[in-house]
Design a protein around this motif. Structure first.
Motif, PDB file in Angstrom:
ATOM      1  N   ARG B  60      47.000  49.694  31.586  1.00 52.65           N
ATOM      2  CA  ARG B  60      46.672  48.266  31.726  1.00 52.65           C
ATOM      3  C   ARG B  60      45.432  48.032  32.580  1.00 52.65           C
ATOM      4  O   ARG B  60      44.547  47.270  32.177  1.00 52.65           O
ATOM      5  N   PRO B  61      45.348  48.682  33.773  1.00 51.43           N
ATOM      6  CA  PRO B  61      44.091  48.547  34.521  1.00 51.43           C
ATOM      7  C   PRO B  61      42.890  49.038  33.726  1.00 51.43           C
ATOM      8  O   PRO B  61      41.819  48.419  33.778  1.00 51.43           O
ATOM      9  N   ALA B  62      43.046  50.131  32.978  1.00 50.26           N
ATOM     10  CA  ALA B  62      41.914  50.648  32.198  1.00 50.26           C
ATOM     11  C   ALA B  62      41.465  49.627  31.164  1.00 50.26           C
ATOM     12  O   ALA B  62      40.261  49.381  30.980  1.00 50.26           O
ATOM     13  N   LEU B  63      42.433  48.999  30.493  1.00 47.11           N
ATOM     14  CA  LEU B  63      42.090  48.003  29.479  1.00 47.11           C
ATOM     15  C   LEU B  63      41.376  46.811  30.122  1.00 47.11           C
ATOM     16  O   LEU B  63      40.379  46.296  29.590  1.00 47.11           O
ATOM     17  N   LEU B  64      41.868  46.410  31.270  1.00 46.12           N
ATOM     18  CA  LEU B  64      41.268  45.264  31.970  1.00 46.12           C
ATOM     19  C   LEU B  64      39.840  45.598  32.428  1.00 46.12           C
ATOM     20  O   LEU B  64      38.902  44.829  32.188  1.00 46.12           O
ATOM     21  N   LEU B  65      39.686  46.752  33.065  1.00 47.01           N
ATOM     22  CA  LEU B  65      38.378  47.108  33.630  1.00 47.01           C
ATOM     23  C   LEU B  65      37.358  47.385  32.526  1.00 47.01           C
ATOM     24  O   LEU B  65      36.190  46.973  32.618  1.00 47.01           O
ATOM     25  N   ALA B  66      37.782  48.062  31.471  1.00 46.27           N
ATOM     26  CA  ALA B  66      36.853  48.359  30.374  1.00 46.27           C
ATOM     27  C   ALA B  66      36.433  47.078  29.661  1.00 46.27           C
ATOM     28  O   ALA B  66      35.271  46.925  29.263  1.00 46.27           O
ATOM     29  N   THR B  67      37.370  46.148  29.479  1.00 43.27           N
ATOM     30  CA  THR B  67      37.007  44.876  28.842  1.00 43.27           C
ATOM     31  C   THR B  67      36.011  44.121  29.714  1.00 43.27           C
ATOM     32  O   THR B  67      35.036  43.543  29.211  1.00 43.27           O
ATOM     33  N   CYS B  68      36.256  44.132  31.026  1.00 41.12           N
ATOM     34  CA  CYS B  68      35.325  43.472  31.943  1.00 41.12           C
ATOM     35  C   CYS B  68      33.927  44.069  31.781  1.00 41.12           C
ATOM     36  O   CYS B  68      32.938  43.329  31.645  1.00 41.12           O
ATOM     37  N   GLU B  69      33.843  45.392  31.741  1.00 41.86           N
ATOM     38  CA  GLU B  69      32.526  46.035  31.596  1.00 41.86           C
ATOM     39  C   GLU B  69      31.929  45.784  30.211  1.00 41.86           C
ATOM     40  O   GLU B  69      30.717  45.597  30.079  1.00 41.86           O
ATOM     41  N   ALA B  70      32.773  45.784  29.185  1.00 48.52           N
ATOM     42  CA  ALA B  70      32.262  45.528  27.836  1.00 48.52           C
ATOM     43  C   ALA B  70      31.596  44.152  27.778  1.00 48.52           C
ATOM     44  O   ALA B  70      30.576  43.975  27.105  1.00 48.52           O
ATOM     45  N   PHE B  71      32.161  43.204  28.498  1.00 51.52           N
ATOM     46  CA  PHE B  71      31.600  41.847  28.472  1.00 51.52           C
ATOM     47  C   PHE B  71      30.566  41.617  29.575  1.00 51.52           C
ATOM     48  O   PHE B  71      30.240  40.479  29.895  1.00 51.52           O
ATOM     49  N   GLY B  72      30.066  42.710  30.146  1.00 51.14           N
ATOM     50  CA  GLY B  72      28.939  42.593  31.054  1.00 51.14           C
ATOM     51  C   GLY B  72      29.303  42.399  32.514  1.00 51.14           C
ATOM     52  O   GLY B  72      28.427  42.142  33.346  1.00 51.14           O
ATOM     53  N   GLY B  73      30.601  42.515  32.843  1.00 51.41           N
ATOM     54  CA  GLY B  73      31.006  42.363  34.237  1.00 51.41           C
ATOM     55  C   GLY B  73      31.009  43.686  34.972  1.00 51.41           C
ATOM     56  O   GLY B  73      30.798  44.749  34.385  1.00 51.41           O
ATOM     57  N   LYS B  74      31.234  43.602  36.304  1.00 49.71           N
ATOM     58  CA  LYS B  74      31.334  44.811  37.108  1.00 49.71           C
ATOM     59  C   LYS B  74      32.807  45.119  37.364  1.00 49.71           C
ATOM     60  O   LYS B  74      33.579  44.220  37.741  1.00 49.71           O
ATOM     61  N   ALA B  75      33.160  46.390  37.207  1.00 50.61           N
ATOM     62  CA  ALA B  75      34.556  46.776  37.407  1.00 50.61           C
ATOM     63  C   ALA B  75      35.028  46.427  38.818  1.00 50.61           C
ATOM     64  O   ALA B  75      36.190  46.038  39.015  1.00 50.61           O
ATOM     65  N   GLU B  76      34.142  46.538  39.807  1.00 51.49           N
ATOM     66  CA  GLU B  76      34.559  46.212  41.189  1.00 51.49           C
ATOM     67  C   GLU B  76      35.090  44.785  41.287  1.00 51.49           C
ATOM     68  O   GLU B  76      36.011  44.515  42.059  1.00 51.49           O
ATOM     69  N   ASP B  77      34.477  43.875  40.543  1.00 48.84           N
ATOM     70  CA  ASP B  77      34.914  42.479  40.645  1.00 48.84           C
ATOM     71  C   ASP B  77      36.315  42.277  40.072  1.00 48.84           C
ATOM     72  O   ASP B  77      36.965  41.264  40.357  1.00 48.84           O
ATOM     73  N   ALA B  78      36.743  43.201  39.243  1.00 53.05           N
ATOM     74  CA  ALA B  78      38.026  43.041  38.559  1.00 53.05           C
ATOM     75  C   ALA B  78      39.079  43.995  39.093  1.00 53.05           C
ATOM     76  O   ALA B  78      40.217  43.990  38.615  1.00 53.05           O
ATOM     77  N   GLU B  79      38.743  44.799  40.099  1.00 53.60           N
ATOM     78  CA  GLU B  79      39.695  45.853  40.478  1.00 53.60           C
ATOM     79  C   GLU B  79      40.948  45.303  41.149  1.00 53.60           C
ATOM     80  O   GLU B  79      42.017  45.899  41.030  1.00 53.60           O
ATOM     81  N   ILE B  80      40.832  44.165  41.835  1.00 53.37           N
ATOM     82  CA  ILE B  80      42.045  43.567  42.427  1.00 53.37           C
ATOM     83  C   ILE B  80      42.988  43.119  41.308  1.00 53.37           C
ATOM     84  O   ILE B  80      44.190  43.398  41.339  1.00 53.37           O
ATOM     85  N   ALA B  81      42.432  42.432  40.322  1.00 56.60           N
ATOM     86  CA  ALA B  81      43.264  41.971  39.206  1.00 56.60           C
ATOM     87  C   ALA B  81      43.889  43.162  38.486  1.00 56.60           C
ATOM     88  O   ALA B  81      45.064  43.125  38.089  1.00 56.60           O
ATOM     89  N   ALA B  82      43.107  44.244  38.340  1.00 54.06           N
ATOM     90  CA  ALA B  82      43.636  45.443  37.681  1.00 54.06           C
ATOM     91  C   ALA B  82      44.773  46.043  38.506  1.00 54.06           C
ATOM     92  O   ALA B  82      45.795  46.484  37.959  1.00 54.06           O
ATOM     93  N   ALA B  83      44.608  46.050  39.822  1.00 55.00           N
ATOM     94  CA  ALA B  83      45.653  46.589  40.693  1.00 55.00           C
ATOM     95  C   ALA B  83      46.912  45.739  40.605  1.00 55.00           C
ATOM     96  O   ALA B  83      48.037  46.253  40.567  1.00 55.00           O
ATOM     97  N   VAL B  84      46.721  44.427  40.557  1.00 60.26           N
ATOM     98  CA  VAL B  84      47.868  43.517  40.517  1.00 60.26           C
ATOM     99  C   VAL B  84      48.648  43.702  39.223  1.00 60.26           C
ATOM    100  O   VAL B  84      49.884  43.715  39.213  1.00 60.26           O
ATOM    101  N   ILE B  85      47.934  43.878  38.122  1.00 59.00           N
ATOM    102  CA  ILE B  85      48.638  44.052  36.848  1.00 59.00           C
ATOM    103  C   ILE B  85      49.409  45.385  36.851  1.00 59.00           C
ATOM    104  O   ILE B  85      50.523  45.482  36.318  1.00 59.00           O
ATOM    105  N   GLU B  86      48.852  46.390  37.488  1.00 56.81           N
ATOM    106  CA  GLU B  86      49.552  47.672  37.574  1.00 56.81           C
ATOM    107  C   GLU B  86      50.799  47.540  38.455  1.00 56.81           C
ATOM    108  O   GLU B  86      51.856  48.100  38.149  1.00 56.81           O
ATOM    109  N   LEU B  87      50.681  46.782  39.541  1.00 55.32           N
ATOM    110  CA  LEU B  87      51.832  46.610  40.436  1.00 55.32           C
ATOM    111  C   LEU B  87      52.937  45.808  39.745  1.00 55.32           C
ATOM    112  O   LEU B  87      54.127  46.146  39.856  1.00 55.32           O
ATOM    113  N   LEU B  88      52.560  44.779  39.004  1.00 59.24           N
ATOM    114  CA  LEU B  88      53.570  44.015  38.261  1.00 59.24           C
ATOM    115  C   LEU B  88      54.244  44.893  37.213  1.00 59.24           C
ATOM    116  O   LEU B  88      55.461  44.814  37.010  1.00 59.24           O
TER     117      LEU B  88
END
Lengths: 356, 356
Positions: B60-88
């Motif tokens: 799930r974090p991989a899908l979130l972070l890769a999608t963020c990068e695919a759409f031009g974002g930085k993985a660092e900006d999304a790493e909290i959200a990725a961590a939260v989804i993994e914890l849930l």
């Protein structure tokens, strides 16, 4: 704390009980209005609604709303927060009853006895998630700063409650008999006082006076000691009622805490006072799984508690805590609005005078 | 979907696996850094940390972070959200394993088998609460509008997942044998697809392009069909592996879903294809409590599933869903950054080619 005999309610008491009901109903109405009407009803929202409809007196919403009014706020502005705290309380109860292997709650079978453990765990999760969702959706009128502060209060409430529950359950699992009154009070602060007493008052006052909280003119930490004293007195009284109450009035099984091996102040006192032979018998009893604990053994534990005056000891502690709470109350609620302050004074009396 | 034989990883696969590990580690590192260091460690935060340290691949974090990068974002900006989804995800697993009476997870005993049901329920609650707390505390850099939208995504994620779980558990409780493939897919969408597939992509894209989302130039609903097709293919494959896998590779007990009475596509197909005598035998088997279900009975169910080609039926459905997912992928990820898009293409292959 002497448990009073049942008496006809005086006019003042009658007025108090009516106000308590009004506050509780105000929170319950919000919850029932906001309950999702979509599917799955049978396995999720129906049982949730039923649980709220048959919920208790709403002590936590009443404390929150009365504090808000005492500090000059409007109860309407705080009713979402009051509803959310009531929903979280219900979420905790559903999971607690599974964790404690309880059978009865509010005079009927616990949710997991009626619907099974799997659905009940999930319904508790759903209540927790819905509570936080309702909170977020409805903070708009408070503005972003105050709204965020309210959510911070709920964050802390959840953290403390879950940590307190971990302590209580962990002590049972490890069959700890070396716990001091201070250990008990720490667990009680975390498990009960924050969510049931301290945070309801903090949140009520915050919603009433956001600017004073922001400027530091009103310090929410002023509620902490009062809430701790009152909450600990309440919890000890609740634990005492579990031993000496009658199921009809109390709504849970009597002596259930001994079956569950709960580390109450009375059990801690017994562990400290008992002679070596009794200690090892007590430890053996508590080592068994709950289902292997017999009525005779529970009666023996109760008899030893009586022999060592453990219940009187706990009642004396509750009395001391209540006296400290009364002193704090006079300071913390000085110069607040008279009618809600009078309600809160009666609220204290009501909490600790619950009938056996 | 033909399950391929084990092969030496090609260079491309090797690169994919390394990237998958990097994404997963990025989220895990956030979680381990943010894990509370205070008490109670033994009964709450210690087991939580251990569970995260031994967690899965971080799909799930991989899908979130890769999608963020695919759409031009930085993985660092999304790493909290990725961590939260993994914890849930981990919070769900702890409770699911209790609800399903599972014994094994990730090649060892489930948390409730190691620590007991009471502590495990509470640890799951703690994970859910900590996840939302981490999320709130760390949205600052995204700004209030985007931050609030991210929390909205998590609100919906929790609601759908809990509703889906309610359906699955309720159908087992009521011993429902009249469920259509559409019922199964509805449950699968709610229980699996939203939190494991759709929301990770929506959140990744939202963090990458908040302004386009706000203006409507990027519609997050575009991910819904793709996430549903891929998630359903994944879940069916997971259900198939549960029947035909080997425990060493799969990490859970084989045939566990039959013991649990899970309403899989295969069981639904068997219910629909079986003759009257078989149906009543199946219904009797599923009526029993899990502990009363014998190995012979489970083998009989599996043999009947084979007789009626239920597993092939499910694999064909998964193949159709995967083909639909591939078509959607090409549309939704058109004109996105090449490297993360290539990763996501391999991600699809990886998900559905997991070894038996």
């Amino acid at each position: 704390m002497t448990v009073p005999k049942a008496q006809p309610a005086s006019a003042a008491t009658q007025g108090f009980l009516e106000q308590l009901t009004r506050y509780g109903d105000q929170a319950r109405k919000v919850l029932l209005d906001k309950m999702p009407t979509g599917e799955p009803q049978a396995y999720l929202y129906g049982p949730m609604r039923d649980y709220i409809e048959t919920s208790g007196k709403g002590l936590r919403p009443a404390l929150l709303l009365a504090t808000c009014e005492a500090f000059g706020g409007k109860a309407e502005d705080a009713e979402i927060a009051a509803a959310v705290i009531e929903l979280l309380h219900n979420a905790f109860l559903v999971h607690d009853d599974i964790e404690d292997l309880s059978d009865f709650r509010r005079g009927r079978e616990c949710m997991h006895k009626r619907l099974g453990v799997p659905l009940a765990i999930n319904i508790g999760d759903g209540m927790q998630s819905l509570a936080l969702s309702l909170l977020r959706q409805n903070l708009g009128p408070l503005g972003p700063m105050t709204g965020a502060r309210v959510v911070d209060e709920f964050d802390h409430l959840l953290k403390e409650s879950i940590e307190g529950q971990a302590l209580e359950l962990g002590w049972i699992k490890d069959n700890r008999l070396d716990l001091s009154p201070s250990d008990y009070l720490t667990m009680c602060l975390k498990k009960t006082c924050w969510y049931s007493f301290i945070h309801p008052m903090r949140i009520g006052a915050l919603i009433a006076r956001p600017d004073d909280v922001a400027s530091g003119a009103l310090n929410l930490d002023d509620f902490n000691a009062f809430g701790f004293f009152l909450g600990a007195a309440f919890q000890i009284q609740d634990d005492v009622l579990n031993l000496v109450g009658s199921q009809g009035k109390y709504g849970k099984e009597i002596g259930g805490d001994i079956y569950e091996g709960k580390r109450t102040l009375m059990l801690g006192r017994l562990g400290a006072q008992a002679d070596r032979q009794e200690q090892s018998r007590l430890s053996e009893f508590l080592e068994k799984p709950r289902t292997a604990r017999s009525e005779q053994e529970v009666e023996w534990v109760l008899a030893r508690m009586n022999h060592y005056s453990c219940i009187e000891y706990a009642q004396a502690a509750a009395n001391d805590l209540l006296a400290a709470a009364r002193r704090e109350f006079d300071v913390v609620f000085a110069n607040t609005n008279a009618a809600p302050r009078a309600f809160l004074g009666q609220f204290m009396d009501y909490l600790v005078a619950r009938q056996v």
